[in-house]
Design an enzyme around this catalytic site. Structure first.
Site, PDB file in Angstrom:
ATOM      1  N   GLN A 132     -18.137  -6.011  -1.883  1.00  0.00           N
ATOM      2  CA  GLN A 132     -17.229  -6.859  -2.661  1.00  0.00           C
ATOM      3  C   GLN A 132     -16.928  -8.200  -1.967  1.00  0.00           C
ATOM      4  OE1 GLN A 132     -14.125  -3.734  -2.540  1.00  0.00           O
ATOM      5  NE2 GLN A 132     -12.663  -5.395  -2.307  1.00  0.00           N
TER       6      GLN A 132
ATOM      7  N   HIS B  13       0.840  -1.207   0.000  1.00  0.00           N
ATOM      8  CA  HIS B  13       0.000   0.000   0.000  1.00  0.00           C
ATOM      9  C   HIS B  13       0.878   1.262   0.000  1.00  0.00           C
ATOM     10  CE1 HIS B  13      -2.794  -2.819   2.343  1.00  0.00           C
ATOM     11  NE2 HIS B  13      -3.521  -2.493   1.292  1.00  0.00           N
TER      12      HIS B  13
HETATM   13  P1  AMP Z   1      -6.431  -3.672  -0.523  1.00  0.00           P
HETATM   14  O1  AMP Z   1      -6.282  -2.882   0.742  1.00  0.00           O
HETATM   15  O2  AMP Z   1      -6.027  -5.091  -0.388  1.00  0.00           O
HETATM   16  O3  AMP Z   1      -7.773  -3.456  -1.175  1.00  0.00           O
HETATM   17  O4  AMP Z   1      -5.377  -3.063  -1.531  1.00  0.00           O
HETATM   18  C1  AMP Z   1      -5.356  -1.697  -1.866  1.00  0.00           C
HETATM   19  C2  AMP Z   1      -4.430  -1.474  -3.022  1.00  0.00           C
HETATM   20  O5  AMP Z   1      -3.117  -1.905  -2.679  1.00  0.00           O
HETATM   21  C3  AMP Z   1      -4.825  -2.273  -4.265  1.00  0.00           C
HETATM   22  O6  AMP Z   1      -4.627  -1.464  -5.422  1.00  0.00           O
HETATM   23  C4  AMP Z   1      -3.872  -3.440  -4.236  1.00  0.00           C
HETATM   24  O7  AMP Z   1      -3.606  -3.990  -5.513  1.00  0.00           O
HETATM   25  C5  AMP Z   1      -2.629  -2.773  -3.676  1.00  0.00           C
HETATM   26  N1  AMP Z   1      -1.750  -3.791  -3.097  1.00  0.00           N
HETATM   27  C6  AMP Z   1      -2.079  -4.747  -2.194  1.00  0.00           C
HETATM   28  N2  AMP Z   1      -1.014  -5.543  -1.938  1.00  0.00           N
HETATM   29  C7  AMP Z   1      -0.004  -5.101  -2.723  1.00  0.00           C
HETATM   30  C8  AMP Z   1       1.347  -5.515  -2.925  1.00  0.00           C
HETATM   31  N3  AMP Z   1       1.874  -6.550  -2.285  1.00  0.00           N
HETATM   32  N4  AMP Z   1       2.094  -4.814  -3.800  1.00  0.00           N
HETATM   33  C9  AMP Z   1       1.571  -3.755  -4.465  1.00  0.00           C
HETATM   34  N5  AMP Z   1       0.313  -3.314  -4.316  1.00  0.00           N
HETATM   35  C10 AMP Z   1      -0.472  -3.976  -3.457  1.00  0.00           C
END
Ligand code: AMP
Length: 280
Positions: free
Chosen positions: A61, A37
């Site tokens: 979702q 993040h």
């Molecule tokens: P989430 O909180 O899981 O909904 O993720 C929020 C954003 O962070 C989304 O755009 C994810 O693709 C990105 N994200 C989550 N994990 C990673 C990671 N390991 N590397 C890069 N981006 C990430």
């Protein structure tokens, strides 16, 4: 950093920055932040006048049998991390503010959401595209940042933005990994010690695929078989899917296409469902 709870207030702030001619960079998240993040936040900070981050565990979702209730949360730690990054505004709405009584409008992208994650989680992307549309209307970003970790999500959102003429640039950034290769994810917290050790199988199988492609193998079935073999060496992991698709349309591929191939997989490690992928 200012924390904003009300959508109308966030929208007023976004309008002001736009009036002043400032560019807004936006990073939507579900919180329980990690370096993945924060890599998005850093990029938003670097390329925009003002940075907005949202934390919202979006109920639409999650399917009823999924982990909405136990999704990890730690807002105090998240606030501290975002302050340290120099984020200007944290949008942290309640479910009631985002989905008040009488809510009945959804955004759905069609074909791209029928495969991969969409096949395993049929209601997932409708929730994602609806909430992201709302968040774009509320935060009015010039640029929004997403991780390639959720490859299909990024592709679906790009399609939605193109099809519905959202005036925002979508920026996709590389997957951030732990030192053993496991892709960072809030859900890694669910893993016990043994599961955590075995969770590296996703990355190992992708590495094998990369190696085979580098050596000239281009047959998708052969690559998937080798990936499956790697995962089956471990005790706990159970494969949900391993798939090789075009990046442009997510059509299943028989042969690897340079610059147009997504190798992706979902694996249950105990009760935890992990995803990972490789962009060729
Ligand atoms: P989430 O909180 O899981 O909904 O993720 C929020 C954003 O962070 C989304 O755009 C994810 O693709 C990105 N994200 C989550 N994990 C990673 C990671 N390991 N590397 C890069 N981006 C990430």
């Amino acid at each position: 950093m200012r924390i904003v709870y009300e959508p109308y207030e966030m929208q007023e702030i976004a309008n002001k920055y736009r009036e002043w001619g400032k560019t807004i960079g936006f990073v939507p998240t579900m919180g329980y932040l990690h370096k993945g993040h924060l890599s998005l936040v850093k990029e938003a900070k670097k390329n925009n006048d003002v940075t907005f981050v949202s934390i919202f565990v979006n109920p639409t979702q999650f399917a009823p049998n999924e982990d909405l209730d136990k999704y990890p949360r730690d807002i105090e730690r998240d606030e501290e991390l975002l302050k340290r990054e120099g984020v200007d505004f944290l949008f942290y709405p309640t479910v009631e503010n985002m989905y008040p009584d009488g809510f009945q409008t959804y955004v759905s992208v069609e074909n791209l959401t029928q495969v991969l994650e969409g096949a395993s989680r049929p209601t997932h992307f409708r929730g994602v595209t609806t909430v992201v549309s709302k968040l774009f209307n509320i935060t009015k970003p010039h640029r929004a940042y997403f991780g390639k970790k959720d490859a299909q999500q990024l592709i679906v959102i790009k399609k939605m933005v193109e099809n519905l003429n959202f005036d925002v640039e979508i920026v996709g950034l590389p997957i951030v990994r732990e030192s053993d290769g496991l892709a960072m994810s809030s859900r890694n917290k669910y893993l016990n010690k043994k599961e955590r050790e075995e969770a590296v199988c996703l990355y190992k199988s992708l590495q094998k695929a990369k190696e085979m492609i580098d050596k000239g193998t281009d047959d998708a079935e052969t690559i998937k078989q080798e990936m499956r073999k790697i995962i089956e060496k471990y005790e706990i992991p159970k494969i949900d899917y391993i798939s090789i698709n075009s990046l442009s349309e997510l059509k299943e591929l028989k042969k690897i296409e340079k610059d147009n191939t997504l190798i992706s997989l979902a694996v249950f490690v105990g009760k935890t469902r992990l995803i990972d992928n490789l962009w060729i």
